[in-house]
Design an enzyme around this catalytic site. Structure first.
Site, mmCIF file in Angstrom:
data_model
loop_
_atom_site.group_PDB
_atom_site.id
_atom_site.type_symbol
_atom_site.label_atom_id
_atom_site.label_comp_id
_atom_site.label_asym_id
_atom_site.label_seq_id
_atom_site.Cartn_x
_atom_site.Cartn_y
_atom_site.Cartn_z
ATOM 1 N N LYS A 1 10.767 3.598 2.896
ATOM 2 C CA LYS A 1 10.776 5.038 2.663
ATOM 3 C C LYS A 1 11.435 5.366 1.332
ATOM 4 C CE LYS A 1 8.913 6.665 6.425
ATOM 5 N NZ LYS A 1 9.374 7.642 7.357
ATOM 6 N N TYR B 1 -6.785 2.334 5.945
ATOM 7 C CA TYR B 1 -5.831 1.273 5.635
ATOM 8 C C TYR B 1 -5.884 0.054 6.552
ATOM 9 C CZ TYR B 1 -3.223 3.838 9.188
ATOM 10 O OH TYR B 1 -2.864 4.482 10.325
ATOM 11 N N ASP C 1 0.601 10.376 3.824
ATOM 12 C CA ASP C 1 1.303 11.253 4.742
ATOM 13 C C ASP C 1 0.351 12.287 5.343
ATOM 14 O OD1 ASP C 1 3.494 12.033 6.091
ATOM 15 O OD2 ASP C 1 4.420 13.135 4.449
ATOM 16 N N CYS D 1 24.653 33.719 25.512
ATOM 17 C CA CYS D 1 23.253 33.371 25.293
ATOM 18 C C CYS D 1 22.532 34.500 24.561
ATOM 19 C CB CYS D 1 22.566 33.091 26.624
ATOM 20 S SG CYS D 1 20.806 32.786 26.450
ATOM 21 N N LYS E 1 2.035 4.719 1.602
ATOM 22 C CA LYS E 1 2.041 5.272 2.952
ATOM 23 C C LYS E 1 1.548 6.706 2.842
ATOM 24 C CE LYS E 1 4.835 5.276 7.118
ATOM 25 N NZ LYS E 1 4.907 6.659 7.566
ATOM 26 N N CYS F 1 23.297 27.449 28.243
ATOM 27 C CA CYS F 1 23.233 28.676 29.023
ATOM 28 C C CYS F 1 22.911 28.231 30.440
ATOM 29 C CB CYS F 1 22.125 29.588 28.494
ATOM 30 S SG CYS F 1 21.686 30.878 29.664
ATOM 31 N N GLU G 1 0.853 -1.191 0.000
ATOM 32 C CA GLU G 1 0.000 0.000 0.000
ATOM 33 C C GLU G 1 0.878 1.225 0.000
ATOM 34 O OE1 GLU G 1 -2.676 -0.152 3.530
ATOM 35 O OE2 GLU G 1 -2.164 -2.273 3.410
ATOM 36 N N CYS H 1 16.947 33.047 32.665
ATOM 37 C CA CYS H 1 16.908 33.091 31.208
ATOM 38 C C CYS H 1 15.480 32.763 30.756
ATOM 39 C CB CYS H 1 17.919 32.076 30.677
ATOM 40 S SG CYS H 1 18.048 32.024 28.894
ATOM 41 N N CYS I 1 19.887 36.028 27.208
ATOM 42 C CA CYS I 1 20.208 36.659 28.488
ATOM 43 C C CYS I 1 21.679 37.042 28.589
ATOM 44 C CB CYS I 1 19.820 35.737 29.646
ATOM 45 S SG CYS I 1 20.930 34.336 29.827
HETATM 46 P P1 AMP Z 1 5.412 6.235 11.520
HETATM 47 O O1 AMP Z 1 4.560 7.348 12.083
HETATM 48 O O2 AMP Z 1 6.488 6.685 10.606
HETATM 49 O O3 AMP Z 1 5.848 5.267 12.568
HETATM 50 O O4 AMP Z 1 4.452 5.398 10.569
HETATM 51 C C1 AMP Z 1 3.292 4.831 11.063
HETATM 52 C C2 AMP Z 1 2.113 5.601 10.555
HETATM 53 O O5 AMP Z 1 2.005 5.502 9.144
HETATM 54 C C3 AMP Z 1 0.826 5.041 11.043
HETATM 55 O O6 AMP Z 1 0.495 5.556 12.307
HETATM 56 C C4 AMP Z 1 -0.150 5.501 10.005
HETATM 57 O O7 AMP Z 1 -0.771 6.688 10.430
HETATM 58 C C5 AMP Z 1 0.684 5.838 8.793
HETATM 59 N N1 AMP Z 1 0.268 5.155 7.563
HETATM 60 C C6 AMP Z 1 0.080 5.777 6.384
HETATM 61 N N2 AMP Z 1 -0.300 4.909 5.435
HETATM 62 C C7 AMP Z 1 -0.380 3.695 6.016
HETATM 63 C C8 AMP Z 1 -0.733 2.391 5.536
HETATM 64 N N3 AMP Z 1 -1.060 2.178 4.273
HETATM 65 N N4 AMP Z 1 -0.706 1.390 6.434
HETATM 66 C C9 AMP Z 1 -0.355 1.590 7.713
HETATM 67 N N5 AMP Z 1 -0.020 2.797 8.219
HETATM 68 C C10 AMP Z 1 -0.025 3.849 7.383
HETATM 69 ZN ZN ZN Z 2 20.292 32.420 28.628
#
Ligand code: AMP
Ligand code: ZN
Length: 665
Positions: free
Chosen positions: A309, A222, A115, A403, A113, A421, A111, A427, A406
């Site tokens: 990724k 998903y 975002d 800093c 992923k 600092c 599938e 601060c 401060c």
């Molecule tokens: P991460 O946040 O990088 O650990 O990735 C996990 C998150 O990917 C999950 O919490 C989902 O929200 C997201 N995600 C997006 N697409 C998918 C998919 N097809 N299957 C499972 N998780 C997914």
């Molecule tokens: Zn400071």
């Protein structure tokens, strides 16, 4: 037709049009006609309140205001995913699961992923009940009213599906919608949103659901989580979810080998730029649900799934300026201020430079052209300087010596990557940062008080440290900007309620450098009270499991500082939990000292988490996989067959839930 029938038929009709438009992308009615029917339904419902239904199409327009989102514990934990970056990683993963399952006949689903922000939708008897954010995986925020405004989510399922289930998915902002929102911001002279993902997740926490309704959010599903064993595979459950109205992208495919998985990867690596939304990788899952169950989870992620990724995108831009930020512990972080540049669908203006070593390593200078990359993190990284473009005259960057807030001279201890600092109590960003940390969810979890209010209270001189919070009164707060009597009362209530927060969290909240959540837990368990901890000497501290020199020294620095002693004494006076409660002490024994447990299957008298907690409370350790070191396997119903064989092969004692309870009695 009776009124009741009319109401039901209008709802059905409107739901069908909504589905056609938002899920199938195929309008079957004009906006005008739709609104007319919706108004008609609204009128009928108003006149006949006995037919009110929370999941009626009329409830999608929003209008509810949520001041504080309620924290809800997930029935099933929402895990993260392990990541992989190469074909080799995937082969390794395959090998691991083949070994665990004892077979090479494994089918996978591939599938995209998506975002965005993860969401958990709970349905009972086919009716949408609530929507909760992932939060820390164990608990999240109830954002039901906001989620209801997303038209592509069906609120009631009529057709044949499982009846009680959780639908997991991702709330996203499609690129088109995101760009339109930004065009409007520009026209109104407002700052643009940085990227679709953050904007989507920020939208979930808007207080006014009518505002959420205006945003072009979408929800891609998903995973179906259910105890009902109607479907045998992940693919089948998703196909059926799509049939009954959920927006399950049809990009999902089945693959029998990692080579096939990789074809999918290669295809989408190029094609993803033509998608209407952002994706940062793909997710590969074991298709067979029985096999998923056998594989189970590590402490962070399912063993039956892995994310792949895509390689991060890079662009080049100029470095305009380096500024320095001061964190709550006084740590200094250099920040690169860049000429704004478009990168992977978002505008990048800043990047972290981490510390002085990093600046030196990159040899980065003002006016340099730099390569910027966005990986999984929200904050982009500077990969390198393009030396071919360096101006003829440029000076090496000189790190700040004082800093920026401060002016205290910065120090850098041996072994520390960062400059600090040391003006802990004078601060401004440190003082404010500590208070913000104190009230945060994982610490004192104070309802009704957020970071912006802390800034305001500081500005008005009402608080100088976290102990001051407990002296605040409603009368002091009401006159502040944007404060009403109700919110002031809520805030004070939240502050008072935090006095019940258990010791380990209070200890974390104090903000002692290097004392994070886990360390705080360890210390609380070992020392049992703040008094014991604060009189402990270096030797005693480092004798505690996993407490090293650095942490020990930091605790001593904290405990010997007059101002901290005074703060802690005040917290005692306000009756915060500065020792482990008697009840908890009573439940804690050493009965299981030195024993390592693995827990597997489904239990009846306590939940899996309660069982694990009982093991730890009694001095035992919980491990997720069976090895020679394991002393006991606590077996519930449906324990995975591969675990069972492994335990038997290694001759490890297998005990039942009841045996375990008898052990700790
Ligand atoms: P991460 O946040 O990088 O650990 O990735 C996990 C998150 O990917 C999950 O919490 C989902 O929200 C997201 N995600 C997006 N697409 C998918 C998919 N097809 N299957 C499972 N998780 C997914
Ligand atoms: Zn400071």
């Amino acid at each position: 037709m009776t009124i009741e029938q009319l109401i039901y038929s209008l709802r059905d009709e409107l739901n069908t049009h909504t589905y056609n438009y938002y899920v199938l992308d195929n309008a079957t009615i004009s906006d005008f006609e739709f609104d007319k029917k919706l108004k008609e339904l609204e009128k009928l419902e108003k006149e006949n309140p006995i037919f009110f239904d929370e999941n009626s199409p009329t409830q999608r327009v929003g209008g509810t205001i949520t001041k504080n989102f309620e924290t809800i514990t997930h029935k099933n934990r929402m895990y993260s995913l392990d990541n992989s970056y190469s074909k080799e990683d995937l082969f390794d993963w395959e090998k691991r699961i083949q070994k665990a399952l004892g077979t090479s006949e494994i089918e996978y689903t591939c599938e995209l992923k998506y975002d965005g922000a993860s969401i958990n939708l709970t349905f009972e008897n086919g009716q949408f009940m609530k929507a909760v954010t992932r939060g820390d995986g164990f608990q999240g925020d109830d954002v039901t009213n906001n989620i209801k405004t997303i038209r592509s989510i069906p609120l009631s399922i009529k057709e044949d599906f499982v009846s009680n289930f959780e639908m997991r998915g991702e709330i996203i902002l499609p690129l088109d919608g995101f760009n339109k929102m930004n065009e409007e911001r520009v026209a109104n002279n407002e700052e643009e949103y940085r990227n679709p993902r953050n904007t989507a997740s920020g939208s979930l926490k808007l207080q006014d659901s009518a505002e959420v309704a205006k945003r072009p959010l979408d929800c891609l599903l998903y995973q179906v989580v259910t105890d009902e064993r109607k479907y045998k595979t992940h693919f089948e459950s998703l196909e059926n979810a799509r049939k009954v109205g959920f927006k399950v992208p049809d990009t999902i495919v089945l693959a029998k080998t990692i080579d096939k998985v990789f074809e999918f990867v290669n295809y989408w690596d190029a094609e993803r730029h033509n998608l209407p939304y952002e994706t940062d990788g793909i997710v590969i899952k074991v298709n067979n649900l029985q096999q998923q169950e056998e594989l189970g989870f590590t402490s962070k992620a399912p063993r039956w799934a892995i994310a792949y990724k895509f390689k991060a995108e890079q662009v080049s831009t100029t470095l305009n300026e380096i500024t320095y930020q001061v964190g709550r512990t006084g740590a200094i972080t250099p920040v690169a201020n860049l000429e704004p540049v478009q990168l992977a669908g978002t505008i990048v203006k800043r990047a972290s430079l981490h510390n002085a070593d990093q600046i030196e390593k990159l040899d980065i200078r003002i006016n340099d052209t730099v390569f910027v990359e966005k990986g999984g993190e929200i904050i982009p990284k500077i990969i390198a300087v393009d030396f071919s473009k360096r101006p003829e005259y440029s000076n090496p960057t000189v790190y700040v010596t004082n800093c920026p807030e401060c002016n205290t001279e910065l120090i850098r201890s041996e072994g520390d990557a960062k400059h600090y600092c040391s003006n802990e109590f004078g601060c401004a960003p440190q003082i404010t940062g500590r208070i913000k940390h104190f009230i945060s969810r994982k610490a004192m979890d104070i309802d009704g008080l957020g970071g912006e209010t802390v800034d305001l209270l500081r500005k008005e001189g009402l608080i100088k440290n976290y102990a001051d919070l407990y002296d605040l009164t409603v009368e002091q707060i009401i006159p502040l900007e944007r404060m009403a009597e109700k919110s002031a009362k809520n805030m004070i209530k939240g502050i008072q309620k935090s006095k019940e927060i258990p010791f380990e969290k209070v200890l974390f909240a104090l903000g002692i450098r290097f004392v994070g959540e886990t360390v705080a837990k360890k210390l609380a368990k070992h020392f049992k009270s703040i008094n014991n901890l604060m009189i402990a000497d270096f030797e005693t501290l480092i004798s505690v499991d996993e407490i090293g020199d650095r942490i020990a020294q930091s605790i001593i620095d904290f405990s010997t500082n007059e101002l901290n002693i005074e703060l802690v004494n005040r917290l005692k006076k306000y009756e915060l939990q500065l020792e482990i409660s008697a009840e908890k002490l009573e439940n804690q024994t050493d009965k299981l000292q030195g024993n390592i447990f693995v827990v597997s299957g489904v239990f009846h008298q306590m939940s899996r988490n309660e069982l694990k907690k009982a093991i730890e409370d009694n001095g035992g350790k919980v491990s997720s996989s069976i090895s020679k070191k394991t002393n006991f396997v606590v077996a519930g119903d449906n324990m995975g067959p591969s675990k069972l064989t492994k335990a038997q092969d290694l001759g490890i004692q297998i005990i039942s839930e009841q045996d375990f309870i008898d052990k700790i009695k």
